[in-house]
Scaffold this motif. Sequence first.
Motif, PDB file in Angstrom:
ATOM      1  N   VAL A 151       0.885  -1.191   0.057  1.00 43.18           N
ATOM      2  CA  VAL A 151      -0.101   0.063  -0.032  1.00 43.18           C
ATOM      3  C   VAL A 151       0.726   1.133  -0.069  1.00 43.18           C
ATOM      4  O   VAL A 151       1.902   1.246   0.925  1.00 43.18           O
ATOM      5  CB  VAL A 151      -0.875  -0.033   1.133  1.00 43.18           C
ATOM      6  N   ARG A 152       0.626   2.092  -0.869  1.00 45.59           N
ATOM      7  CA  ARG A 152       1.497   3.223  -1.076  1.00 45.59           C
ATOM      8  C   ARG A 152       0.973   4.454  -0.181  1.00 45.59           C
ATOM      9  O   ARG A 152      -0.104   4.356   0.315  1.00 45.59           O
ATOM     10  CB  ARG A 152       1.387   3.641  -2.543  1.00 45.59           C
ATOM     11  N   SER A 153       2.103   5.445   0.350  1.00 43.60           N
ATOM     12  CA  SER A 153       1.523   6.147   1.107  1.00 43.60           C
ATOM     13  C   SER A 153       1.267   7.632   0.653  1.00 43.60           C
ATOM     14  O   SER A 153       1.622   7.985  -0.448  1.00 43.60           O
ATOM     15  CB  SER A 153       2.927   6.655   2.105  1.00 43.60           C
ATOM     16  N   THR A 154       0.466   8.424   1.358  1.00 45.89           N
ATOM     17  CA  THR A 154       0.219   9.975   0.809  1.00 45.89           C
ATOM     18  C   THR A 154       1.151  10.922   1.580  1.00 45.89           C
ATOM     19  O   THR A 154       0.766  11.814   1.317  1.00 45.89           O
ATOM     20  CB  THR A 154      -1.305  10.111   1.081  1.00 45.89           C
ATOM     21  N   LEU A 155       1.727  10.284   2.161  1.00 48.43           N
ATOM     22  CA  LEU A 155       2.790  11.067   2.960  1.00 48.43           C
ATOM     23  C   LEU A 155       4.401  11.139   2.602  1.00 48.43           C
ATOM     24  O   LEU A 155       4.807   9.841   2.051  1.00 48.43           O
ATOM     25  CB  LEU A 155       2.797  10.993   4.658  1.00 48.43           C
ATOM     26  N   PRO A 156       5.316  11.964   2.661  1.00 45.18           N
ATOM     27  CA  PRO A 156       6.756  11.791   2.389  1.00 45.18           C
ATOM     28  C   PRO A 156       7.279  10.897   3.563  1.00 45.18           C
ATOM     29  O   PRO A 156       6.541  10.836   4.748  1.00 45.18           O
ATOM     30  CB  PRO A 156       7.211  13.154   2.599  1.00 45.18           C
ATOM     31  N   ASP A 157       8.542  10.158   3.402  1.00 48.79           N
ATOM     32  CA  ASP A 157       9.058   9.303   4.179  1.00 48.79           C
ATOM     33  C   ASP A 157       9.144   9.506   5.524  1.00 48.79           C
ATOM     34  O   ASP A 157       8.808   8.934   6.538  1.00 48.79           O
ATOM     35  CB  ASP A 157      10.255   8.722   3.568  1.00 48.79           C
ATOM     36  N   ASP A 158       9.776  10.687   5.801  1.00 47.19           N
ATOM     37  CA  ASP A 158       9.966  11.255   6.964  1.00 47.19           C
ATOM     38  C   ASP A 158       8.692  11.448   8.028  1.00 47.19           C
ATOM     39  O   ASP A 158       8.649  10.993   9.042  1.00 47.19           O
ATOM     40  CB  ASP A 158      10.725  12.605   7.267  1.00 47.19           C
ATOM     41  N   ALA A 159       7.718  12.064   7.373  1.00 46.45           N
ATOM     42  CA  ALA A 159       6.659  12.206   8.085  1.00 46.45           C
ATOM     43  C   ALA A 159       5.774  10.924   8.380  1.00 46.45           C
ATOM     44  O   ALA A 159       5.244  10.597   9.337  1.00 46.45           O
ATOM     45  CB  ALA A 159       5.670  13.390   7.277  1.00 46.45           C
ATOM     46  N   ARG A 160       5.886  10.096   7.351  1.00 43.65           N
ATOM     47  CA  ARG A 160       4.852   8.883   7.609  1.00 43.65           C
ATOM     48  C   ARG A 160       5.676   8.279   8.629  1.00 43.65           C
ATOM     49  O   ARG A 160       5.120   7.187   9.503  1.00 43.65           O
ATOM     50  CB  ARG A 160       5.229   7.896   6.303  1.00 43.65           C
ATOM     51  N   GLU A 173      -6.094   1.073  11.152  1.00 53.49           N
ATOM     52  CA  GLU A 173      -6.439   1.337   9.674  1.00 53.49           C
ATOM     53  C   GLU A 173      -5.943   2.682   9.327  1.00 53.49           C
ATOM     54  O   GLU A 173      -5.729   2.726   8.216  1.00 53.49           O
ATOM     55  CB  GLU A 173      -7.993   1.321   9.468  1.00 53.49           C
ATOM     56  N   ARG A 174      -5.684   3.491  10.066  1.00 51.81           N
ATOM     57  CA  ARG A 174      -4.954   4.837   9.708  1.00 51.81           C
ATOM     58  C   ARG A 174      -3.497   4.634   9.353  1.00 51.81           C
ATOM     59  O   ARG A 174      -3.070   5.231   8.396  1.00 51.81           O
ATOM     60  CB  ARG A 174      -5.099   5.857  10.786  1.00 51.81           C
ATOM     61  N   SER A 175      -2.965   3.668  10.046  1.00 53.36           N
ATOM     62  CA  SER A 175      -1.455   3.326   9.873  1.00 53.36           C
ATOM     63  C   SER A 175      -1.413   2.512   8.532  1.00 53.36           C
ATOM     64  O   SER A 175      -0.675   2.804   7.529  1.00 53.36           O
ATOM     65  CB  SER A 175      -0.992   2.312  11.086  1.00 53.36           C
ATOM     66  N   ALA A 176      -2.380   1.674   8.286  1.00 54.07           N
ATOM     67  CA  ALA A 176      -2.350   0.898   6.884  1.00 54.07           C
ATOM     68  C   ALA A 176      -2.757   2.113   6.021  1.00 54.07           C
ATOM     69  O   ALA A 176      -2.029   1.978   4.977  1.00 54.07           O
ATOM     70  CB  ALA A 176      -3.431  -0.095   6.934  1.00 54.07           C
ATOM     71  N   ALA A 177      -3.706   2.898   5.955  1.00 54.33           N
ATOM     72  CA  ALA A 177      -4.006   4.142   5.072  1.00 54.33           C
ATOM     73  C   ALA A 177      -2.572   4.836   4.732  1.00 54.33           C
ATOM     74  O   ALA A 177      -2.485   5.287   3.658  1.00 54.33           O
ATOM     75  CB  ALA A 177      -5.140   4.881   5.332  1.00 54.33           C
ATOM     76  N   LEU A 178      -1.688   4.881   5.673  1.00 55.31           N
ATOM     77  CA  LEU A 178      -0.569   5.702   5.429  1.00 55.31           C
ATOM     78  C   LEU A 178       0.760   4.935   4.846  1.00 55.31           C
ATOM     79  O   LEU A 178       1.867   5.273   4.758  1.00 55.31           O
ATOM     80  CB  LEU A 178       0.259   6.312   6.660  1.00 55.31           C
ATOM     81  N   GLY A 179       0.461   3.483   4.571  1.00 55.91           N
ATOM     82  CA  GLY A 179       1.353   2.556   3.996  1.00 55.91           C
ATOM     83  C   GLY A 179       2.332   1.693   4.823  1.00 55.91           C
ATOM     84  O   GLY A 179       3.040   1.261   4.447  1.00 55.91           O
ATOM     85  N   ASP A 223       2.035  15.152  10.351  1.00 54.15           N
ATOM     86  CA  ASP A 223       0.640  15.034   9.935  1.00 54.15           C
ATOM     87  C   ASP A 223      -0.495  15.384  10.879  1.00 54.15           C
ATOM     88  O   ASP A 223      -0.827  14.597  11.563  1.00 54.15           O
ATOM     89  CB  ASP A 223       0.573  13.227   9.617  1.00 54.15           C
ATOM     90  N   PRO A 224      -0.973  16.622  10.377  1.00 53.81           N
ATOM     91  CA  PRO A 224      -2.123  17.091  11.360  1.00 53.81           C
ATOM     92  C   PRO A 224      -3.226  15.940  11.088  1.00 53.81           C
ATOM     93  O   PRO A 224      -4.211  16.278  12.183  1.00 53.81           O
ATOM     94  CB  PRO A 224      -2.414  18.406  10.546  1.00 53.81           C
ATOM     95  N   VAL A 225      -3.538  15.309  10.123  1.00 53.32           N
ATOM     96  CA  VAL A 225      -4.692  14.323  10.245  1.00 53.32           C
ATOM     97  C   VAL A 225      -4.364  13.258  11.329  1.00 53.32           C
ATOM     98  O   VAL A 225      -5.157  13.056  12.220  1.00 53.32           O
ATOM     99  CB  VAL A 225      -4.901  13.629   8.871  1.00 53.32           C
ATOM    100  N   THR A 226      -3.222  12.585  11.424  1.00 46.80           N
ATOM    101  CA  THR A 226      -2.925  11.796  12.808  1.00 46.80           C
ATOM    102  C   THR A 226      -3.176  12.467  14.015  1.00 46.80           C
ATOM    103  O   THR A 226      -3.896  11.996  14.752  1.00 46.80           O
ATOM    104  CB  THR A 226      -1.736  11.135  12.353  1.00 46.80           C
ATOM    105  N   GLN A 227      -2.449  13.827  13.983  1.00 49.04           N
ATOM    106  CA  GLN A 227      -2.554  14.489  15.083  1.00 49.04           C
ATOM    107  C   GLN A 227      -4.059  14.608  15.899  1.00 49.04           C
ATOM    108  O   GLN A 227      -4.372  14.624  16.807  1.00 49.04           O
ATOM    109  CB  GLN A 227      -2.044  16.027  14.993  1.00 49.04           C
ATOM    110  N   ASP A 228      -4.815  14.908  14.898  1.00 50.69           N
ATOM    111  CA  ASP A 228      -6.455  15.162  14.968  1.00 50.69           C
ATOM    112  C   ASP A 228      -6.908  13.793  15.586  1.00 50.69           C
ATOM    113  O   ASP A 228      -7.963  13.985  16.394  1.00 50.69           O
ATOM    114  CB  ASP A 228      -6.960  15.584  13.942  1.00 50.69           C
ATOM    115  N   LEU A 229      -6.632  12.674  15.045  1.00 53.63           N
ATOM    116  CA  LEU A 229      -7.057  11.412  15.576  1.00 53.63           C
ATOM    117  C   LEU A 229      -6.606  11.274  17.157  1.00 53.63           C
ATOM    118  O   LEU A 229      -7.374  10.951  17.925  1.00 53.63           O
ATOM    119  CB  LEU A 229      -6.740  10.247  14.724  1.00 53.63           C
TER     120      LEU A 229
END
Lengths: 160, 160, 160, 160, 160, 160, 160, 160, 160, 160, 160, 160
Positions: free
Chosen positions: F4-13, F69-75, F130-136
């Motif tokens: 599964v590919r990520s929507t974040l750059p490597d460091d952020a992921r 599932e968020r971790s999976a979503a981030l690859g 990742d503000p999306v992860t932070q929000d969770l």
Amino acid sequence: MTAVRSTLPDDARKVACAALQDTLVDLLGLSLIGKQAHWNVVGPRFRSIHLQLDEVVTAARTFADTVAERSAALGVPPDGRPETVARDFTLPAPKEGWVRDEDAVRVMVESLQEAIGRLRERIEATETADPVTQDLLIAITADLEKQRWMFDAENFPRES
Amino acid sequence: MTAVRSTLPDDARKVACAALQDTLVDLLGLSLIGKQAHWNVVGPRFRSIHLQLDEVVTAARTFADTVAERSAALGVPPDGRPETVARDFTLPAPKEGWVRDEDAVRVMVESLQEAIGRLRERIEATETADPVTQDLLIAITADLEKQRWMFDAENFPRES
Amino acid sequence: MTAVRSTLPDDARKVACAALQDTLVDLLGLSLIGKQAHWNVVGPRFRSIHLQLDEVVTAARTFADTVAERSAALGVPPDGRPETVARDFTLPAPKEGWVRDEDAVRVMVESLQEAIGRLRERIEATETADPVTQDLLIAITADLEKQRWMFDAENFPRES
Amino acid sequence: MTAVRSTLPDDARKVACAALQDTLVDLLGLSLIGKQAHWNVVGPRFRSIHLQLDEVVTAARTFADTVAERSAALGVPPDGRPETVARDFTLPAPKEGWVRDEDAVRVMVESLQEAIGRLRERIEATETADPVTQDLLIAITADLEKQRWMFDAENFPRES
Amino acid sequence: MTAVRSTLPDDARKVACAALQDTLVDLLGLSLIGKQAHWNVVGPRFRSIHLQLDEVVTAARTFADTVAERSAALGVPPDGRPETVARDFTLPAPKEGWVRDEDAVRVMVESLQEAIGRLRERIEATETADPVTQDLLIAITADLEKQRWMFDAENFPRES
Amino acid sequence: MTAVRSTLPDDARKVACAALQDTLVDLLGLSLIGKQAHWNVVGPRFRSIHLQLDEVVTAARTFADTVAERSAALGVPPDGRPETVARDFTLPAPKEGWVRDEDAVRVMVESLQEAIGRLRERIEATETADPVTQDLLIAITADLEKQRWMFDAENFPRES
Amino acid sequence: MTAVRSTLPDDARKVACAALQDTLVDLLGLSLIGKQAHWNVVGPRFRSIHLQLDEVVTAARTFADTVAERSAALGVPPDGRPETVARDFTLPAPKEGWVRDEDAVRVMVESLQEAIGRLRERIEATETADPVTQDLLIAITADLEKQRWMFDAENFPRES
Amino acid sequence: MTAVRSTLPDDARKVACAALQDTLVDLLGLSLIGKQAHWNVVGPRFRSIHLQLDEVVTAARTFADTVAERSAALGVPPDGRPETVARDFTLPAPKEGWVRDEDAVRVMVESLQEAIGRLRERIEATETADPVTQDLLIAITADLEKQRWMFDAENFPRES
Amino acid sequence: MTAVRSTLPDDARKVACAALQDTLVDLLGLSLIGKQAHWNVVGPRFRSIHLQLDEVVTAARTFADTVAERSAALGVPPDGRPETVARDFTLPAPKEGWVRDEDAVRVMVESLQEAIGRLRERIEATETADPVTQDLLIAITADLEKQRWMFDAENFPRES
Amino acid sequence: MTAVRSTLPDDARKVACAALQDTLVDLLGLSLIGKQAHWNVVGPRFRSIHLQLDEVVTAARTFADTVAERSAALGVPPDGRPETVARDFTLPAPKEGWVRDEDAVRVMVESLQEAIGRLRERIEATETADPVTQDLLIAITADLEKQRWMFDAENFPRES
Amino acid sequence: MTAVRSTLPDDARKVACAALQDTLVDLLGLSLIGKQAHWNVVGPRFRSIHLQLDEVVTAARTFADTVAERSAALGVPPDGRPETVARDFTLPAPKEGWVRDEDAVRVMVESLQEAIGRLRERIEATETADPVTQDLLIAITADLEKQRWMFDAENFPRES
Amino acid sequence: MTAVRSTLPDDARKVACAALQDTLVDLLGLSLIGKQAHWNVVGPRFRSIHLQLDEVVTAARTFADTVAERSAALGVPPDGRPETVARDFTLPAPKEGWVRDEDAVRVMVESLQEAIGRLRERIEATETADPVTQDLLIAITADLEKQRWMFDAENFPRES
């Protein structure tokens, strides 16, 4: 100037809305006499008939609403006032006072039978005038025929 | 021999059931004219009034059922046939045809106002005859007064 | 070789699916402009119109789904892509920006009126080709005519 | 004079509402192409993809509504008319006609991927302008990233 | 010794809980004046406004609960007693007695507008002190801004 | 090649997914020890604590699912296997065997307190990544702080 | 003195509660590895397997609760702590990282198969000791055998 | 003397009830073979097909009930006994034993295709005899055509 | 190589699955003849019997599904095709055509009585072979014995 | 001219509406102090009391709404603004800050006790003025007496 | 001639129905004394125990119904009249008047303990007579043992 | 010192609670004999009566709960133990063993008739003592009178 404009030409609207107004009176009348029997039925089958009559009333009320709103949608104000229903409703109905269960069944069979006969004439009458109205009358007929069958099956064996 | 025996002495039953029969006619009439206005209302407030009228109809139908079944429970067959309603219903009602929204509101205020006045007389009349019937009439009055208020509030400012 | 085979002969399928594709565009367009008005309406009747518009949108979306799936069921892929809707949708629609409540009502009456006119033509066109498709178009027409009536009733009194 | 006043200063409102309008177009477009694929997908995984696509459509429609209403709440009328969506929607989309299941999956991954990239830019852009709008964009991103993952997981093994 | 220990350092807790206590008073006040207007509104738009006001009340009550429980969770007892609300609530509110519908709309726009302004200050104030509290204030702001828009849209055209 | 590919750059992921994996272990551990206490609690407050513990378990399970599932979503594949949970879970937990009600309350306060402290560090750590992860993580913290308060309030008066 | 007294003689209780404790570990382990596969599965059958795995997890969690509470009801404290599950769980399980859909199916068949074999031994072992416990184990076996069949049917044709 | 009287003349009733009896057998047969495939399907698409087949069974059972009750309502006793179904059911059906998923799909396409062809003939045959019966057959056809499409789309690419 | 492997040794599986297949035929047959009587019953007790028969049908269908899926779970494909049911179903059943209410009651008592007798033999037969299957047969027997009692109570007084 | 007309003569209205206004203040006050205690209660019985207080709040809010709307229905605008509640509410209430569970119970018993005493006086006062209002006050008393009992039972044994 | 015939031979029926009649009395008695304690419990744990007792009552009533109907299904009329329950019910029960919470807990533990002991004897007694009855008694035992555990856990620490 | 204090003076409490205790016994007795008849009724009307009796039982149980809790709320512990019910319950009741349907109907009419007569005396007795208790007795009477009517209507024609 009318309040609500029609989506049908004048001739078609006249045919469709006459059928709808007549159906409205039959359905409102059925809902009133169905309740009358629902309240006044007596006899060993009281509970069964009491509940079954309420299903006729619910169906009649729901269809009456749809029929009246369709008339309004076609630009003709429907008329369901007490005096109109009393004047134009001519289906068989229970007498005043307590009603024996088998009499309640018999009168519902007759009343539904006659209502269905009239609906079938209106289905024919509206075929070219407005297939949308016709489709609604077909749906009402299907339901009333089912209701009639259930009372008729309950009516067995019939005297003569 | 009556089909259903009463739990009340004759005098009390007569008073209670007369009050119930009159209330039944008022409620069935209200349910018919409420629907009539529901279908025929026009004007900028159409949607609001259309929905509000259906709440009156639902209340009137539910109370009519309770009232009629209470009469039966007291041993007197209720009468809600079309001709009875047409003959005995005398509350203000909308005319035939489209009804402007402010006229629908006004006629409902008047009709409910008069129905409430009659109910308050019956509350008094049934106090000693049958507190159970009185309690039911009180509940109906409370609800119709709430409905009347909402139409009256909507009716503001009234022309003199 | 097509992906999904048809249960209709070629001619009938062509007629039925053309009617379905045109209806699909009208319904998707209605769902988009209904939402547009839902978001942008202003004026004292905001809340009523805002809610009423959402009922049109819900109906349009549900029917669009049924119409598209029926086309697929008949072996012709439906087309509801943004560019197709933008290109083929020609019903009256609200302008960009805030919309006054009476303008929102008026444009919905016109748009539904025109949609209904087209549906009635398609009902005729599909009668022999495919009564199943015709039946679906009749059901859609019945609903849109009801929606149109409610906006038209709200539109009273109309200027001119 | 504008119809709806803003709770934000002019600069902040401009930034926030530009982000919202662009997001609105992406979401409405996604809802249309999601349905397009939902109707036209073929292949052994038809049922799975058909259902999964409807979840994207439901999410896109719900978020579109929230986004548009937020723009209105900030005093800028949102624009979701067919021609606007067609003109401004540029995400990858399925072609006309039947779509093989693996192609439907692939195009959804690409389309969601690009939508997410744009949303992340808008999250940054709105941080100081309006944290309330930013919070909404974060919620949309979280959901679309979940949807994208599920299509991407389904997309395994990818060619090249 | 306090009854409930905090998960925040003292300074942060002071900032967060001050913001929460002020918000609690605003929300409890809004719930009381929303009901006041709900009961006393009169005029042709009675029903619409009556229902819309109840949605504000429901939202205000729900958020008040969350806000108070968050303060408790941070170790500071919230204060929502009648005298506290009366003393600290300063948002615009309806006068005693009947309220015309357009006045009810106007006062709700003003009251929500001012509540939102204060919330936005608290959002800034809590950013470093407690992002969890900030997130809650953002959610409340989003909802009150939506409510404000709907009253403001209903308020059109405004007298200058 | 990852599945599964990520929507974040490597460091952020890397930052975001480390925070998510640690949170996943804490939540799965909490769900297991919450159930352990739910089954083994004894004492006069049995019923209250028994029910309250199940609410913690339900929350922990639901959040664990979202986090994984968020971790999976981030690859990044999440790891929630028994041995991983046992190895990495270090929050305070009930001992084997029956647990007195006040001990169950005390251990839950401590365990939640520590979990919250770690979550607040991760909120900070993920802010730019990742503000999306932070929000969770903010949403999870809000809920666990509420749960902690309720046990702490129940824990009054505390010894020393 | 134990906290909860037993309704069984000592020998019977020992047999029944040993069977229950072993079953508890198997079920908690299954719920963790079911979720692990649920999150990490990839491949064209992702959606189907993802959903199917969640049904196993829900069943395993519900049965684990019943099993643990039955042990408590028999006077033996159940042990479901992370370290216990990790130490005693020995059913086949997915590896760390992404799992191809066919591998997820295969490992679930094997894991359920082995769990069922052990349950059947415990059904025999508890027959005379405690028919109530036996009845619970029979119900769990019936459900796991259904789950196993559905994965095995999905596993067709098997290599070798 | 028949138990239930008809609302149709003899000729019309004969035509309508023959169509209904034939449809009843097709639907009862479809419900049995749909279940047969639901239980015996194997292969990687097991879960999808297993669930999809149950939707066919549910539809077939519901329509069978409506069709049989309509026949009774028209005065002709429907016949759905095991021996009648076995004797008169001639649509393609799965063989005994396990069925591979692609074979289950293929046989359902063929069986529904043939059922639809027969229904279309009955739609024509009942047009003048009984439009109410025709309307019911149209509704059944619409639904079965939708079911057929979904299996056929799943059937892509077909061999030869 | 079979498609679905068994969790039982060969001998036990043969015994269990023979019992299940015979039960499947009895239940499918009962569901068909229950519906047959449901549609064709006539007489004063029509409504009561009509509803009661549908409860038998619902129970028979649900149990048939469980029984067939259990056979599949044990590795033996169940057979519920029309010809199998017609060939192997030998319980008493109503004749073709209308059925008087007391005859419908009598035939259901006989049919359920015989079905129960066979189930009790299968309960004995499966005791050592498979207690899980036995448990299912016990549950079916309990329900059918309840249904039989209710018809038998209705059957009072029986002639001779 | 008043906005809403009364259905009661002036004297009766004055008596009824004074009783309603006083009751409104008591109920709104109870809803605020019930929530205050709900948030601030601490001690081993926290959860029980916390939940029980919310039931008082829900009841108080619902009755407050009914009472206020009844006043409006009788033509007198109710007053539930923060300053009115603070000025006229005199029932015992919890102090600021954390409240020990036994103190919360005690204050609720006292507050409800006093509220009930006042309601009983108003029941007498309204008997001739308006039996409909009296009936509402009776219903409120019944519910508050039940709430009071439950706190009083919880309050056992009382000190002195 | 008996009204309802049995599906069991005479000896087996006698054993099964004696067990059922005894169980019926125990369950009806438990439902009465559970309610008695539910109403009369006082003390700081009032709310917890009050709610927990209602769960016992609900379970006892539901099982009593199943047990009595099973006896009827086996051809023996069950006896649950007041005098029978009073004469044959011998489980420990609360005294007249208020009951302290710890006494309510203690008496429920004792009463359930004794009921369970008797049920276990009946489980043995019915094993060969009627496995269907035995299965029902096992289910009742499982539930009562769970209820007993929860009261016993609440009963900790017990005096001696 | 009593556990629960009263809100009524001593005399009034004595009157009200005597009425409540007597009513409690009648209602618990009715619930037991209603179930007795529900289980033992036989005859062609079995199903109707069986269902109708359960409605009486449900009503009696619900009212018994309200009545007992009201007595507790007034400070007098209610007594619903088996021996109390057996000793004080004197309404007509079915004999042991099977009950023919017409006998079940007759005994319910008599039992309800007598219960109603007693309730009407208690309504009078409590008028000045406690209007809140009176209101509850009125509600119970209304419901029992409805139940009585339905059995009496079913009882037609009565043998003299």
